[in-house]
Design a protein around this motif. Structure first.
Motif, short mmCIF file in Angstrom:
data_model
loop_
_atom_site.label_atom_id
_atom_site.label_comp_id
_atom_site.label_asym_id
_atom_site.label_seq_id
_atom_site.Cartn_x
_atom_site.Cartn_y
_atom_site.Cartn_z
N LEU A 52 0.82 -1.21 0.00
CA LEU A 52 0.00 0.00 0.00
C LEU A 52 0.86 1.27 0.00
O LEU A 52 0.43 2.32 -0.48
CB LEU A 52 -0.95 0.01 1.20
CG LEU A 52 -1.92 -1.17 1.30
CD1 LEU A 52 -2.94 -0.92 2.40
CD2 LEU A 52 -2.63 -1.43 -0.03
N TRP A 53 2.07 1.16 0.52
CA TRP A 53 2.98 2.31 0.49
C TRP A 53 3.34 2.67 -0.95
O TRP A 53 3.38 3.85 -1.31
CB TRP A 53 4.23 2.00 1.29
CG TRP A 53 5.25 3.09 1.27
CD1 TRP A 53 5.22 4.27 1.97
CD2 TRP A 53 6.46 3.11 0.48
NE1 TRP A 53 6.33 5.02 1.67
CE2 TRP A 53 7.11 4.34 0.78
CE3 TRP A 53 7.04 2.23 -0.40
CZ2 TRP A 53 8.33 4.69 0.19
CZ3 TRP A 53 8.25 2.57 -0.99
CH2 TRP A 53 8.88 3.79 -0.70
N GLU A 54 3.57 1.66 -1.79
CA GLU A 54 3.88 1.92 -3.20
C GLU A 54 2.68 2.57 -3.90
O GLU A 54 2.83 3.49 -4.70
CB GLU A 54 4.27 0.64 -3.92
CG GLU A 54 5.63 0.08 -3.53
CD GLU A 54 6.78 0.88 -4.16
OE1 GLU A 54 6.52 1.88 -4.85
OE2 GLU A 54 7.94 0.49 -3.94
N ARG A 60 -2.22 6.42 -6.17
CA ARG A 60 -3.38 5.57 -6.49
C ARG A 60 -4.24 5.31 -5.26
O ARG A 60 -5.39 4.89 -5.39
CB ARG A 60 -2.90 4.22 -7.05
CG ARG A 60 -2.00 4.33 -8.26
CD ARG A 60 -2.77 4.63 -9.51
NE ARG A 60 -1.88 4.81 -10.65
CZ ARG A 60 -2.28 4.94 -11.90
NH1 ARG A 60 -3.58 4.90 -12.18
NH2 ARG A 60 -1.42 5.14 -12.88
N LEU A 61 -3.63 5.51 -4.09
CA LEU A 61 -4.35 5.24 -2.84
C LEU A 61 -3.99 6.35 -1.87
O LEU A 61 -2.92 6.34 -1.27
CB LEU A 61 -3.95 3.87 -2.28
CG LEU A 61 -4.72 3.37 -1.06
CD1 LEU A 61 -6.18 3.14 -1.39
CD2 LEU A 61 -4.09 2.09 -0.53
N GLY A 64 -5.92 10.02 4.25
CA GLY A 64 -5.39 10.85 5.33
C GLY A 64 -4.08 11.50 4.94
O GLY A 64 -3.85 11.87 3.79
N ASP A 65 -3.18 11.62 5.92
CA ASP A 65 -1.88 12.22 5.68
C ASP A 65 -1.00 11.28 4.87
O ASP A 65 -0.99 10.06 5.10
CB ASP A 65 -1.18 12.55 7.01
CG ASP A 65 -1.93 13.60 7.80
OD1 ASP A 65 -2.60 14.43 7.16
OD2 ASP A 65 -1.85 13.58 9.04
N LEU A 66 -0.22 11.85 3.95
CA LEU A 66 0.70 11.04 3.15
C LEU A 66 1.70 10.35 4.07
O LEU A 66 2.27 10.98 4.96
CB LEU A 66 1.44 11.93 2.14
CG LEU A 66 2.29 11.19 1.10
CD1 LEU A 66 1.40 10.38 0.18
CD2 LEU A 66 3.11 12.20 0.29
N GLY A 67 1.89 9.08 3.87
CA GLY A 67 2.84 8.33 4.68
C GLY A 67 2.20 7.39 5.68
O GLY A 67 2.90 6.68 6.39
N VAL A 68 0.86 7.36 5.74
CA VAL A 68 0.20 6.49 6.73
C VAL A 68 0.52 5.03 6.48
O VAL A 68 0.61 4.23 7.42
CB VAL A 68 -1.32 6.74 6.75
CG1 VAL A 68 -1.99 6.23 5.49
CG2 VAL A 68 -1.96 6.10 7.97
N ARG A 87 -13.77 3.26 3.00
CA ARG A 87 -13.39 3.85 1.73
C ARG A 87 -12.10 3.23 1.18
O ARG A 87 -11.98 2.98 -0.01
CB ARG A 87 -13.21 5.36 1.91
CG ARG A 87 -13.16 6.13 0.60
CD ARG A 87 -13.20 7.62 0.87
NE ARG A 87 -11.90 8.12 1.31
CZ ARG A 87 -11.71 9.34 1.82
NH1 ARG A 87 -12.74 10.15 1.98
NH2 ARG A 87 -10.51 9.72 2.18
N THR A 88 -11.15 2.96 2.07
CA THR A 88 -9.87 2.39 1.66
C THR A 88 -10.05 0.97 1.14
O THR A 88 -9.48 0.61 0.10
CB THR A 88 -8.89 2.41 2.83
OG1 THR A 88 -8.72 3.75 3.29
CG2 THR A 88 -7.53 1.85 2.41
N ARG A 89 -10.82 0.18 1.85
CA ARG A 89 -11.03 -1.20 1.40
C ARG A 89 -11.72 -1.24 0.05
O ARG A 89 -11.38 -2.05 -0.82
CB ARG A 89 -11.85 -1.95 2.45
CG ARG A 89 -12.10 -3.42 2.12
CD ARG A 89 -12.63 -4.18 3.32
NE ARG A 89 -12.93 -5.55 2.95
CZ ARG A 89 -14.15 -6.00 2.65
NH1 ARG A 89 -15.19 -5.18 2.68
NH2 ARG A 89 -14.34 -7.27 2.31
#
Length: 423
Positions: A52-54, A60-61, A64-68, A87-89
């Motif tokens: 998910l970090w990539e 693409r995903l 919240g704050d970038l880097g979560v 929403r994420t799922r």
């Protein structure tokens, strides 16, 4: 938008029907690789981990704050709340669908974001804020009560009125695959006058589910059924290792202490509450009816198959010694959380609630060696003349769990631990 739980959904990644990780599941975990050793958040899909970090770096995903998703635990993501979890799922499901070209037809991103499971090292998925272990299987509590107090006094008077629990040690919650050192402690033989200090001789497992709390609650308040449900992020398999002889000597008058403090193992994948939604059902009838704050307006149990395998060092593979179901639990996870907070206890992001040993009505469904061997009086046969009443050094214990859908299963992977000799 198509529901992520739609049984007809297919991923562009081939997933076997027997896999624990179809597109309908999408459990969260923390992993690293030799190429990128920093732990980060991923989702299991078939034989891969979706990084998910990539996906976050590629925009693409965005959550919240970038880097979560670069965090070494799920806690910062869980703290964002249920709306963002949903929403994420849904977005991850969308990216993995067979008919969505965003990831499917982007070979560069696919190469970075899809990590073969065999190349991933899995870590403890949450920073455990606090750990509470419940005692919520009527069958288990009855079996143990019969052993130690007799059939007429099997259940203590309070057991049918509230979920019983004790606060355990968060510091010794470990991820699957972590080897467990045989604990030492005070032991007192039944006919001995004084205790001695020695390695545990009656080491046991406890088959449990772990509830991962994803939202905090305020000190001094109470929770409704709906609020408690919203706070539950997901579930893990949990083995609450137990030193029965240490516990037997220490537990009166204040309950378990060192007999339970040495290790608790959990599976690396957190299956979300939303993924389990199609498998909800009502638990056993509660009689007498609970007090009003514990009454449930909806079904809060799950049709979740569980099994335990035991492998001695000389055996090639584990032999199944228990097959039961989470649906038998008398007190649901929601009731446990409501009761936990009822006195005004604050709950924190990353709290872990153990369900308590999960046993069913049949002998084959007993979720601990204490019950299976009936306190050591009925040894179980493994293979080639190997027998067990309790765990011996170098024994390996593996637990698995899954909900079976129509053509797919929502699985948890496994939680495994091998016993090392006491130092």
């Amino acid at each position: 938008m198509t529901s992520p739980n739609d049984p007809t959904l297919c991923s562009f990644i081939p997933v076997d029907a027997a896999s624990d990780f179809p597109i309908q599941n999408l459990p969260y975990g923390v992993f690293s690789t030799s190429a990128l050793p920093a732990p980060r958040i991923g989702v299991a899909i078939g034989d891969y981990v979706l990084d998910l970090w990539e996906l976050e770096q590629d925009c693409r995903l965005v959550v919240g704050d970038l880097g979560v998703f670069s965090a070494p635990t799920l806690n910062p993501f869980m703290a964002l709340g249920p709306k963002l979890w949903t929403r994420t799922r849904a977005r991850i499901s969308e990216l993995l669908r067979h008919d969505n070209p965003e990831l499917r037809d982007n070979p560069t991103l696919r190469e970075r974001a899809l990590v073969p499971m065999a190349q991933a090292k899995l870590h403890l998925p949450i920073a455990v804020a606090g750990y509470t272990d419940f005692y919520s299987s009527k069958e288990h509590a009855t079996n143990v009560g019969i052993m130690f107090r007799g059939k007429d006094n099997a259940l203590q008077p309070n057991w049918l009125h509230m979920p019983i629990a004790y606060n355990g040690r968060a510091s010794t919650v470990v991820v699957s695959g972590t080897r467990v050192r045989r604990p030492r402690g005070q032991l007192k033989p039944p006919n001995g006058e004084l205790p001695g200090f020695a390695p545990c001789k009656r080491l046991d497992f406890e088959l449990e589910m772990g509830v991962v709390i994803g939202q905090a609650s305020a000190m001094g308040g109470m929770l409704t059924e709906a609020q408690a449900e919203e706070m539950i992020f997901g579930f893990v398999l949990l083995n609450d290792w137990s030193a029965r002889d240490i516990q037997q000597w220490e537990y009166v008058p204040l309950g378990p202490f060192q007999g339970k403090a040495f290790a608790t193992s959990i599976s690396p994948w957190v299956v979300t509450r939303e993924a389990l939604e199609p498998f909800r059902l009502s638990g056993p009838k509660q009689d007498p009816a609970p007090l009003p704050y514990l009454r449930q307006a909806k079904p809060n149990n799950y049709d979740l198959e569980l099994e335990v395998g035991l492998r001695a060092a000389s055996m090639k593979r584990p032999l199944r010694i228990c097959h039961t179901n989470f649906k038998y639990m008398y007190w649901s996870s929601v009731q446990q959380l409501v009761h936990h907070a009822a006195c005004g206890c604050a709950m924190n992001v990353g709290d872990l609630l153990g369900s308590g040993t999960i046993s069913g009505p049949e002998k084959s469904q007993r979720g601990s060696l204490l019950e299976i061997s009936w306190n050591g009086t009925e040894p179980i046969e493994l293979e080639d003349g190997i027998t067990r009443t309790f765990l011996e050094d170098n024994d390996s214990l593996v637990m698995r769990g899954w909900c079976q859908g129509d053509g797919y299963r929502i699985g948890f992977g496994e939680v495994e631990g091998t016993i090392l000799p006491a130092e």
